[in-house]
Design an enzyme around this catalytic site. Structure first.
Site, mmCIF file in Angstrom:
data_model
loop_
_atom_site.group_PDB
_atom_site.id
_atom_site.type_symbol
_atom_site.label_atom_id
_atom_site.label_comp_id
_atom_site.label_asym_id
_atom_site.label_seq_id
_atom_site.Cartn_x
_atom_site.Cartn_y
_atom_site.Cartn_z
ATOM 1 N N THR A 192 -4.978 7.586 -5.089
ATOM 2 C CA THR A 192 -5.150 7.611 -3.631
ATOM 3 C C THR A 192 -4.263 8.690 -3.011
ATOM 4 O OG1 THR A 192 -5.721 5.282 -3.632
ATOM 5 C CG2 THR A 192 -5.029 6.196 -1.530
ATOM 6 N N GLU A 244 0.835 -1.208 0.000
ATOM 7 C CA GLU A 244 0.000 0.000 0.000
ATOM 8 C C GLU A 244 0.871 1.260 0.000
ATOM 9 O OE1 GLU A 244 -2.718 -0.591 -1.065
ATOM 10 O OE2 GLU A 244 -4.242 -0.541 0.479
#
Ligand code: HSE
Length: 312
Positions: free
Chosen positions: A184, A129
């Site tokens: 993101t 991530e």
């Protein structure tokens, strides 16, 4: 050469006010991550990808970061081939990079018999991530690894979860809009640096309703908590007609709706014992269509976490 195949599900994070803390694992779609390895004098890692573009592919970035982190920590010297068979759409807020990260962590653990706990699997998966989005957020990876509704506590890292209430359906609608690369990271750059105390109180109250709703198995209570006075107001400008589409979902019978993770997908929660999820899906897609925005959409449920699909 042996091989392990893991399938890891999509996830939908935040559920309104639970920024970086809440996520649900979805029953589907699921990515399939295949790991093969053979003996070698040195560590050689190759990353492959099916279904989609490898260029600037956040799933490949994420998978590569996790395999490297685990191999380095355990001083694994092998030739390792990882293939991400992608079925989760990339960059639309459905945890595609999280599924790749989780899939690789679970496959490495099984293949090399590392005996990692779920918390340690998460601590490696989060490196994926970080590589994909520049932030170590654990919500999507917890949803994808463990399934159900997950609540993450970061320090020390612990998660707790609840199964979904009976009849709880999930509607996902993704508007076809252009978004920046590394979406993101961009969506996180929009967030306020400071909070007003009143908004903190409102968000804690909303988050508490979500948790209480899962604890009681009450879809209406979960839905009533799916609001957010901090993150969604800052991000909704990314999603044209967000308020109208959310209202259309509620009018069609959804218990609540929220931006799925960093967006732009919207997730609606529906008590299918009372309302028809397909009606909610239709209302949301027609609302976007009225404004000239094409969508992709599906109906699913909250599902189980990552699992070993094949081992040879
Ligand atoms: N909690 C993360 C965010 C999820 O909202 O940025 C990203 O999918």
């Amino acid at each position: 050469m042996r091989r392990v195949v893991v399938d890891a599900p999509a996830s939908s994070a935040n559920l309104g006010s639970g920024f970086d803390v809440f996520a649900i694992g979805l029953r589907d779609p699921r990515d399939s991550i295949e790991l093969r390895a053979s003996e070698s004098q040195e560590r050689i890692i190759s990353l492959n990808y099916t279904n989609g573009y490898a260029f600037l592919n956040s799933d490949i970035t994420a998978a590569g970061a996790v395999v490297k982190a685990v191999a380095k920590e355990f001083e694994i010297k092998s030739k390792i081939d990882v293939t991400v068979n992608n079925r989760i759409p990339i960059g639309v807020g459905l945890g595609s990079s999280a599924a790749s990260s989780v899939g690789v962590a679970v496959a490495m653990n099984r293949f090399f018999d590392l005996g990692l706990t779920e918390e340690r699997l998460l601590s490696y998966a989060v490196e994926g991530e970080f590589a994909a989005s520049g932030a170590r957020h654990y919500d999507n990876i917890a949803g994808s690894l463990q399934g159900g509704f997950r609540i993450v506590h970061q320090d020390p890292l612990k998660t707790v979860g609840f199964p979904p209430p009976n009849g709880m359906a999930i509607v996902v609608v993704t508007p076809g809009i252009e978004l920046p690369v590394r979406k993101t990271e961009y969506a996180r750059s929009l967030l306020p640096k400071n909070l007003e105390l009143g908004n903190l109180t409102k968000n804690i109250s909303l988050a508490s309703r979500v948790v209480a709703g899962f604890a009681k198995g009450d879809v209406a209570m979960i839905g009533s908590g799916l609001g957010d006075v901090v993150i969604e107001p800052a991000r909704k400008a990314m999603i044209p007609w967000f308020d109208e589409v959310k209202s259309s979902a509620l009018e069609a019978g959804a218990a609540g709706a929220f931006i799925s993770g960093a967006g732009p997908s919207l997730t609606a929660v529906v008590d299918s014992l009372l309302s028809e999820p397909r009606r909610v899906r239709k209302a949301m897609t027609e609302c976007f269509a009225k404004h000239g925005i094409l969508t992709k959409s599906f109906v699913t449920t909250v599902g189980g976490g990552a699992r070993i699909a094949t081992e040879q």
